[in-house]
Enzyme design. Structure first.
Site, PDB file in Angstrom:
ATOM      1  CE  LYS A  46     -20.141  60.105  58.801  1.00 46.06           C
ATOM      2  NZ  LYS A  46     -20.595  61.176  59.671  1.00 46.06           N
ATOM      3  CG  LEU A  74     -19.453  59.480  64.694  1.00 44.98           C
ATOM      4  CD1 LEU A  74     -18.721  59.249  66.010  1.00 44.98           C
ATOM      5  CD2 LEU A  74     -18.776  60.609  63.915  1.00 44.98           C
ATOM      6  CB  CYS A 131     -19.757  62.973  67.303  1.00 44.00           C
ATOM      7  SG  CYS A 131     -21.281  62.399  66.515  1.00 44.00           S
ATOM      8  CB  ILE A 191     -19.139  74.838  66.860  1.00 45.85           C
ATOM      9  CG1 ILE A 191     -20.198  75.369  65.887  1.00 45.85           C
ATOM     10  CG2 ILE A 191     -18.622  75.886  67.776  1.00 45.85           C
ATOM     11  CD1 ILE A 191     -21.439  75.978  66.565  1.00 45.85           C
ATOM     12  N   GLY A 217     -26.018  74.296  59.900  1.00 50.54           N
ATOM     13  CA  GLY A 217     -26.518  75.196  58.865  1.00 50.54           C
ATOM     14  C   GLY A 217     -26.600  76.632  59.364  1.00 50.54           C
ATOM     15  N   GLY A 243     -19.626  76.346  60.902  1.00 51.38           N
ATOM     16  CA  GLY A 243     -20.976  76.576  61.426  1.00 51.38           C
ATOM     17  C   GLY A 243     -21.775  77.545  60.587  1.00 51.38           C
TER      18      GLY A 243
END
Ligand SMILES: Cc1cc2nc3c(=O)[nH]c(=O)nc-3n(C[C@H](O)[C@H](O)[C@H](O)COP(=O)(O)O)c2cc1C
Length: 311
Positions: A46, A74, A131, A191, A217, A243
């Site tokens: 992350k 974030l 983001c 993406i 998703g 993606g």
């Protein structure tokens, strides 16, 4: 000749085209309990910022048709704690460790890249320029100029492979991919999530406190495929697809469209062992079709130039 699933992303060599997507499976230990992680060529953690971040208010995820919307914002432990506590564990799982970097501004990105360059055992850095869930999230991925300048400044601070993560929330993703390449990126990944929204009409409330969030998703797979294909036709550096990738056929579709590797995101919330299933599925499909080396499929989509649009 044995099956060869290895891929090259510029200077970064991976034993498998499968990577985790940032923010969808922590830093490795969340998946390690389900299966041997050697099916992954790399784990992408992350996003990490200079200071710890708490993220956005709750609720910040909602399930939607064929996907989910998130506005985590974030949340992360920050650079110092990550280096001390998390990076050593992340490195211990086997796959290469890719650190995803995010900054509030230009200087924070450059600061982080310089610090991570000095750490051992990092295989590559992925710059999260995309983001949609924080105020300044798209400032470097919306216009070519700022993207190129930031990537070029980061380039001067590290010899590590630099992957630039692109946003689909732009008019011309090919132009941004070219800017990242000019700045010195070794690869682009595409993406990040698409800005979306979900509401409950009975309560008249948005399903997430931030109102809007990032859609991910299977719902976004066709958009991601279009973006990957456009980016791959625009640059000479490798493209990593992200993606909605949920099975081996999805992986191969993206590779034929031009991706050299792929990242698994939202599928891991539904099937945490998807990496293992997909890895086995890739081998089966290669055997079925007589393809020995998976990298031979990259960019093999027929007729790269579509016919002109009718007027
Ligand atoms: C809950 C959640 C958190 C995410 N956090 C990050 C993040 O911290 N950094 C980042 O670059 N992308 C983040 N993403 C975006 C994913 O890495 C990925 O680009 C996106 O979800 C599309 O892939 P998918 O459809 O396979 O999930 C996040 C996505 C989700 C669903």
């Amino acid at each position: 000749m044995a099956l060869d699933l290895s891929v090259k992303l510029g200077p970064l060599e991976l034993s498998s085209p499968l990577m985790t997507a940032s923010g969808c499976s922590g830093y490795g230990k969340e998946l390690d309990r389900y299966h041997d992680l050697s099916v992954y060529g790399a784990l992408v953690g992350k996003s990490i910022s200079r200071e710890p971040r708490l993220g956005n208010p709750y609720p910040r995820t909602a399930e939607t048709a064929a996907g989910m919307i998130n506005a985590i914002g974030l949340q992360n432990e920050g650079y110092e704690a990550f280096i001390k506590n998390t990076l050593p564990k992340m490195r211990s799982f086997g796959p290469k460790a890719v650190v995803n970097v995010v900054g509030h501004d230009f200087d924070e990105y450059v600061w982080l890249v310089e610090r991570f360059d000095a750490e051992d055992g990092i295989a590559a850095l992925e710059l999260n320029l995309s983001c949609p869930n924080v105020a300044e999230g798209l400032q470097f991925s919306s216009e070519p100029g700022p993207c190129e300048q930031l990537v070029a400044a980061c380039r001067t601070k590290t010899k590590l492979p630099l992957i630039v993560k692109l946003s689909p929330n732009v008019a011309d993703i090919a132009g941004i991919a070219r800017a990242a390449e000019r700045g010195g990126a070794d690869a682009v990944s595409a993406i990040n999530t698409l800005v979306g929204m979900a509401v409950n009409w009975r309560t008249r409330e948005p399903l997430i406190a931030n109102y809007t969030g990032g859609l991910s998703g299977p719902a976004i797979k066709p958009v991601a495929l279009r973006c990957v294909w456009q980016a791959a036709n625009a640059v000479d550096i490798p493209v990593i697809a992200i993606g909605g990738i949920s099975n081996a056929d999805d992986v191969l579709e993206f590779m034929v469209a031009g991706a050299s590797a792929v990242q698994l995101g939202t599928i891991l919330f539904v099937e945490p062992d998807a990496g293992q299933t997909i890895h086995a599925g890739l081998k089966e499909r290669l055997i079925d079709t007589g393809v020995k080396r998976i990298s031979d499929l990259v960019g093999t989509l027929k007729s790269k130039t579509p016919p002109a649009l009718s007027s």
